[in-house]
Structure formats: structure tokens, C-alpha cells
Write an enzyme that holds these catalytic residues in place. Structure first.
Site, mmCIF file in Angstrom:
data_model
loop_
_atom_site.group_PDB
_atom_site.id
_atom_site.type_symbol
_atom_site.label_atom_id
_atom_site.label_comp_id
_atom_site.label_asym_id
_atom_site.label_seq_id
_atom_site.Cartn_x
_atom_site.Cartn_y
_atom_site.Cartn_z
ATOM 1 N N GLN A 1 -9.028 -11.144 4.904
ATOM 2 C CA GLN A 1 -7.955 -10.189 5.224
ATOM 3 C C GLN A 1 -8.537 -9.126 6.158
ATOM 4 O OE1 GLN A 1 -5.151 -6.826 3.098
ATOM 5 N NE2 GLN A 1 -5.418 -8.733 1.961
ATOM 6 N N ARG B 1 0.394 0.523 11.191
ATOM 7 C CA ARG B 1 0.898 1.555 10.249
ATOM 8 C C ARG B 1 2.163 2.242 10.757
ATOM 9 N NH1 ARG B 1 -5.164 3.270 8.118
ATOM 10 N NH2 ARG B 1 -5.732 1.097 8.022
ATOM 11 N N TRP C 1 0.842 -1.204 0.000
ATOM 12 C CA TRP C 1 0.000 0.000 0.000
ATOM 13 C C TRP C 1 0.882 1.262 0.000
ATOM 14 C CZ3 TRP C 1 -3.512 1.437 4.831
ATOM 15 C CH2 TRP C 1 -4.097 2.694 4.616
ATOM 16 N N TYR D 1 -4.307 1.179 -4.488
ATOM 17 C CA TYR D 1 -3.074 1.709 -3.884
ATOM 18 C C TYR D 1 -2.295 2.511 -4.931
ATOM 19 C CZ TYR D 1 -3.932 -1.842 -0.234
ATOM 20 O OH TYR D 1 -4.489 -2.615 0.758
HETATM 21 N N1 LIG Z 1 -7.505 -4.882 3.079
HETATM 22 C C1 LIG Z 1 -7.391 -3.680 3.576
HETATM 23 O O1 LIG Z 1 -8.369 -2.921 3.694
HETATM 24 C C2 LIG Z 1 -6.020 -3.218 4.019
HETATM 25 C C3 LIG Z 1 -5.903 -2.084 4.857
HETATM 26 C C4 LIG Z 1 -4.616 -1.753 5.301
HETATM 27 C C5 LIG Z 1 -3.515 -2.484 4.891
HETATM 28 N N2 LIG Z 1 -3.663 -3.562 4.049
HETATM 29 C C6 LIG Z 1 -2.500 -4.348 3.575
HETATM 30 O O2 LIG Z 1 -1.638 -4.632 4.654
HETATM 31 C C7 LIG Z 1 -0.338 -4.110 4.392
HETATM 32 C C8 LIG Z 1 0.351 -3.764 5.682
HETATM 33 O O3 LIG Z 1 -0.381 -2.823 6.415
HETATM 34 P P1 LIG Z 1 0.097 -1.311 6.599
HETATM 35 O O4 LIG Z 1 1.100 -0.978 5.563
HETATM 36 O O5 LIG Z 1 -1.142 -0.498 6.754
HETATM 37 O O6 LIG Z 1 0.723 -1.273 8.070
HETATM 38 P P2 LIG Z 1 1.957 -1.933 8.828
HETATM 39 O O7 LIG Z 1 2.485 -3.090 8.101
HETATM 40 O O8 LIG Z 1 1.492 -2.099 10.219
HETATM 41 O O9 LIG Z 1 3.003 -0.727 8.806
HETATM 42 C C9 LIG Z 1 3.767 -0.439 7.677
HETATM 43 C C10 LIG Z 1 4.547 0.870 7.880
HETATM 44 O O10 LIG Z 1 5.354 0.823 9.048
HETATM 45 C C11 LIG Z 1 6.594 1.504 8.818
HETATM 46 N N3 LIG Z 1 7.664 0.491 8.987
HETATM 47 C C12 LIG Z 1 7.799 -0.688 8.333
HETATM 48 N N4 LIG Z 1 8.874 -1.380 8.756
HETATM 49 C C13 LIG Z 1 9.445 -0.631 9.703
HETATM 50 C C14 LIG Z 1 10.585 -0.796 10.513
HETATM 51 N N5 LIG Z 1 11.344 -1.900 10.413
HETATM 52 N N6 LIG Z 1 10.887 0.176 11.400
HETATM 53 C C15 LIG Z 1 10.115 1.294 11.508
HETATM 54 N N7 LIG Z 1 9.013 1.519 10.750
HETATM 55 C C16 LIG Z 1 8.688 0.568 9.870
HETATM 56 C C17 LIG Z 1 6.545 2.031 7.391
HETATM 57 O O11 LIG Z 1 6.033 3.355 7.365
HETATM 58 P P3 LIG Z 1 6.949 4.653 7.732
HETATM 59 O O12 LIG Z 1 8.379 4.294 7.474
HETATM 60 O O13 LIG Z 1 6.421 5.724 6.855
HETATM 61 O O14 LIG Z 1 6.618 4.922 9.177
HETATM 62 C C18 LIG Z 1 5.516 1.115 6.738
HETATM 63 O O15 LIG Z 1 4.881 1.674 5.631
HETATM 64 C C19 LIG Z 1 -0.606 -2.955 3.406
HETATM 65 O O16 LIG Z 1 0.552 -2.572 2.691
HETATM 66 C C20 LIG Z 1 -1.665 -3.581 2.549
HETATM 67 O O17 LIG Z 1 -1.075 -4.488 1.628
HETATM 68 C C21 LIG Z 1 -4.902 -3.929 3.632
#
Ligand SMILES: NC(=O)c1ccc[n+]([C@@H]2O[C@H](COP(=O)([O-])OP(=O)(O)OC[C@H]3O[C@@H](n4cnc5c(N)ncnc54)[C@H](OP(=O)(O)O)[C@@H]3O)[C@@H](O)[C@H]2O)c1
Length: 323
Positions: free
Chosen positions: A177, A210, A21, A60
Site C-alpha cells: 500500500q 487528500r 482515515w 485512525y
Molecule cells: N498506509 C498509509 O500510510 C496511508 C496513508 C494515507 C492514506 N491511506 C489510506 O488511503 C485512504 C485514502 O487516502 P486519503 O483519505 O488520504 O486521500 P484521498 O482519497 O486522496 O482524499 C480523500 C479526501 O478527499 C475529499 N473528497 C473525497 N471525495 C470527494 C469529492 N467527491 N469531492 C471533493 N472532495 C472529496 C475528502 O476530504 P474533504 O471533504 O475534507 O476535503 C476526503 O477525505 C485513507 O482513508 C486510508 O485508508 C493510507
């Protein structure tokens, strides 16, 4: 990296999938500026670290995330499994139109196949049950796409148990999901049990809420987020929730450190502690982020750590009145 079978399917997913995303770049729910080359390097790094599946969606970056996945696939021999979605489209300035009409879903599927540069989508998911009255209609078309071999399995996202039951009568549901992290646990009430009993895989999204649970946030960072980072408007990033989470993260850090792990790894392994969860979908914007989080797939959280986290979460909940 260990794998788990997704529900009734023959797909063996690594316990972590890369979520794409954020790397899709700017749109109504974007994450601020994102460099495309870095995005592609992140996808390739995920594959190098043993991750065998990617989650994306047409919405996305309004097609851009899928295009970047397509570009990355051309640069690697290790082809990961591809999960994408349907049901959210856009037109001009309207950047989120929920539509489950069959013509629209068919069109979306063809556009996704083209952007991804693949002949078949391994897992095709209905992104949101919106509009609710059309979910059967949309699901019938997704089942037709499966029969035609354009997609291998079909799943749902953000559904309730009742909504899953409605579409299950039409075609088997391969996966759900849902959101799942220490801060959002509704899925534990009913959905995890139901999915496990019905051989439906669970791919949990936003396990690090996030980025909030990684320890990279502070009041200062929040104040300096770019104006087009959607997190600024999310309730998790508002008070009193935000400060209560910073306090929680301070306590979680001790648990991570005594295990020689990072906070991001702790948040992911906490989600994976539940046997009903097939995999966590972990977002990353840079190769070093996924390099850090990928090892969480093979870390089994000890029971005493899980119990301590439970106590900390209860304390946080009292501070935010259950929000
Ligand atoms: N089906 C749905 O409605 C839905 C909704 C939400 C998400 N999703 C899917 O789930 C995936 C994952 O969820 P998400 O991206 O919302 O949240 P997440 O995985 O909880 O957080 C990802 C964010 O955390 C930060 N991050 C990642 N690794 C890190 C590290 N090692 N150290 C520090 N910060 C780190 C990055 O943002 P920063 O570096 O900018 O802080 C990254 O974009 C999405 O990409 C998408 O494919 C689906």
C-alpha cells in the site's frame, strides 16, 4: 464495479476501496470535526455503490475508525472484505508510537478483531516500516497470525523494494500500500514493476492527494480549514506547491469536462490507468462524495488524455522545482 485479483491471493477487490482515515475523527493526524452517523452512512453508501472492500487502521481516530467500520458492518448484509493494519499504537498523549514487537502486534490484532466485530481480517498490513530493524520480527508475528487463521493474507505499506525483499523471504507478501497520485509518483520508479513481477498486489492510497485534486480547494478554503485538520501542515498544502496545484487543477478541469467526468474521477482513473495497480483506496467523508467517485472505477482514461496530463504535470514540476 470491475474487480482485480490482489497479487497471488484469491481476493477479488473492486478497483476502488473505501479509505476510512478521515472518518475516524480527531487525533494527532485527524481531518477536523467528523460526524459519526455521517461516517457510517458513508461506509454503507460505498457498499451500495458496489465497493467490496474497506481499508482502515487502528491508529485512525485511535480505534474509532475501526469501531465505525464494525458498526456499519452490523447494518449491512453485503459484507465487504476488510483490510486493516498494525505497527502504529498510542498511549495517553503520545498518538503515534511505531512498534513492531511481536507481543504488541498480537495485542493489536486481537483489539482490531474486537473493534471490527469480525472473526478474521482479510488483509493485514504493516502500516510503516518503523523501526526498520524490527520489520522481520513484526512480519514473523503477522505470518503466525495468518497460520492461526486470525488474518487471511498479510501485506505491507510504505515499504521500499529492499524492505519488501527482506520480509518476502519469511512469508509471501500479498500487497503493497503506497502513496500514488499525480503529485506523488515515486512508486513508478521501481515499486510498481517489482510488485507486478513478484505477484504482489498494489493498493494505492491518497489518489486525490487528500482532496487537493478534486477542485474543492482554494486559498480561501485552505485558510479556513479547522486548526485540527492535519492537511494545514502537509507540504502539499504549502507554497509554492499549493498554488502550483491550483493552477494544474484548472487545466485538468478541461480534460475532465470534455469527458463528462469530474476532477475527482479524473484523479482516480489516472491512478488506475496503470495495470500494476490493483485498486485505488479512495477516502470520503460524506455519502455524496463516494457516490461521485465510485464510477471512476469503470472509467478507462484515454491515452491522449493521459499524455496531456503528463505534459501538465511536467509544467507544474518546473514551477515547484520538482517538489
Ligand atoms: N498506509 C498509509 O500510510 C496511508 C496513508 C494515507 C492514506 N491511506 C489510506 O488511503 C485512504 C485514502 O487516502 P486519503 O483519505 O488520504 O486521500 P484521498 O482519497 O486522496 O482524499 C480523500 C479526501 O478527499 C475529499 N473528497 C473525497 N471525495 C470527494 C469529492 N467527491 N469531492 C471533493 N472532495 C472529496 C475528502 O476530504 P474533504 O471533504 O475534507 O476535503 C476526503 O477525505 C485513507 O482513508 C486510508 O485508508 C493510507
Amino acid at each position: 464495479m470491475r474487480t482485480r485479483k490482489l497479487g497471488y491471493t484469491d481476493l477479488e477487490l473492486t478497483a476502488i476501496g473505501l479509505g476510512t482515515w478521515a472518518i475516524g475523527g480527531p487525533w494527532q493526524f485527524g481531518w477536523g470535526p467528523q460526524d459519526d452517523n455521517e461516517a457510517i452512512r458513508t461506509i454503507l453508501a460505498a457498499i451500495d455503490h458496489g465497493i467490496n472492500w474497506l481499508d482502515t487502521a487502528p491508529i485512525y481516530g485511535l480505534g474509532h475508525s475501526e469501531e465505525l467500520v464494525g458498526k456499519a458492518l452490523k447494518q449491512t448484509k453485503d459484507k465487504p472484505l476488510i483490510a486493516t493494519k498494525c505497527g502504529l499504537t498510542w498511549s495517553g498523549a503520545s498518538q503515534r508510537i511505531a512498534c513492531l514487537k511481536k507481543e504488541s502486534i498480537r495485542q493489536e490484532c486481537h483489539a482490531s478483531l474486537k473493534r471490527l466485530g469480525v472473526d478474521v481480517i482479510d488483509l493485514y498490513q504493516m502500516h510503516w516500516p518503523e523501526p526498520d530493524e524490527d520489520i522481520e520480527h513484526g512480519w514473523e508475528e503477522m505470518a503466525r497470525l495468518a497460520d492461526e487463521g486470525k488474518v487471511r493474507y498479510i501485506g505491507v505499506s510504505n515499504f521500499s523494494v529492499e524492505q519488501i525483499k527482506r520480509v518476502q523471504r519469511i512469508h509471501p507478501v500479498a500487497s503493497l500500500q503506497p502513496p500514488y497520485s499525480m503529485l506523488h509518483r515515486d512508486v513508478e520508479d521501481e515499486l510498481l514493476g517489482y510488485c507486478s513481477q513478484n505477484d504482489i498486489g498494489v493498493v494505492a492510497y491518497s489518489p486525490m492527494q487528500r482532496g487537493l485534486l478534486t477542485g474543492s480547494f482554494s486559498h480561501e478554503r485552505l485558510a479556513n480549514l479547522p486548526p485540527d485538520d492535519h492537511r494545514k501542515k502537509s507540504p502539499d498544502f504549502q507554497e509554492p506547491n499549493f498554488s502550483a496545484t491550483l493552477e494544474l487543477v484548472k487545466q485538468l478541469r478541461r480534460i475532465a469536462e470534455r469527458n463528462d467526468r469530474t476532477l475527482a474521477q479524473l484523479a482516480i482513473s489516472w491512478v488506475l490507468r496503470r495495470s500494476e495497480v490493483t485498486a485505488a483506496i479512495v477516502g470520503a467523508r460524506r455519502p455524496d462524495q463516494i457516490a461521485e467517485t465510485a464510477p471512476a472505477a469503470d472509467w478507462r482514461l484515454a491515452d491522449e488524455d493521459a499524455e496531456e496530463i503528463e505534459r501538465l504535470l511536467k509544467k507544474r514540476q518546473e514551477k515547484t522545482n520538482g517538489k
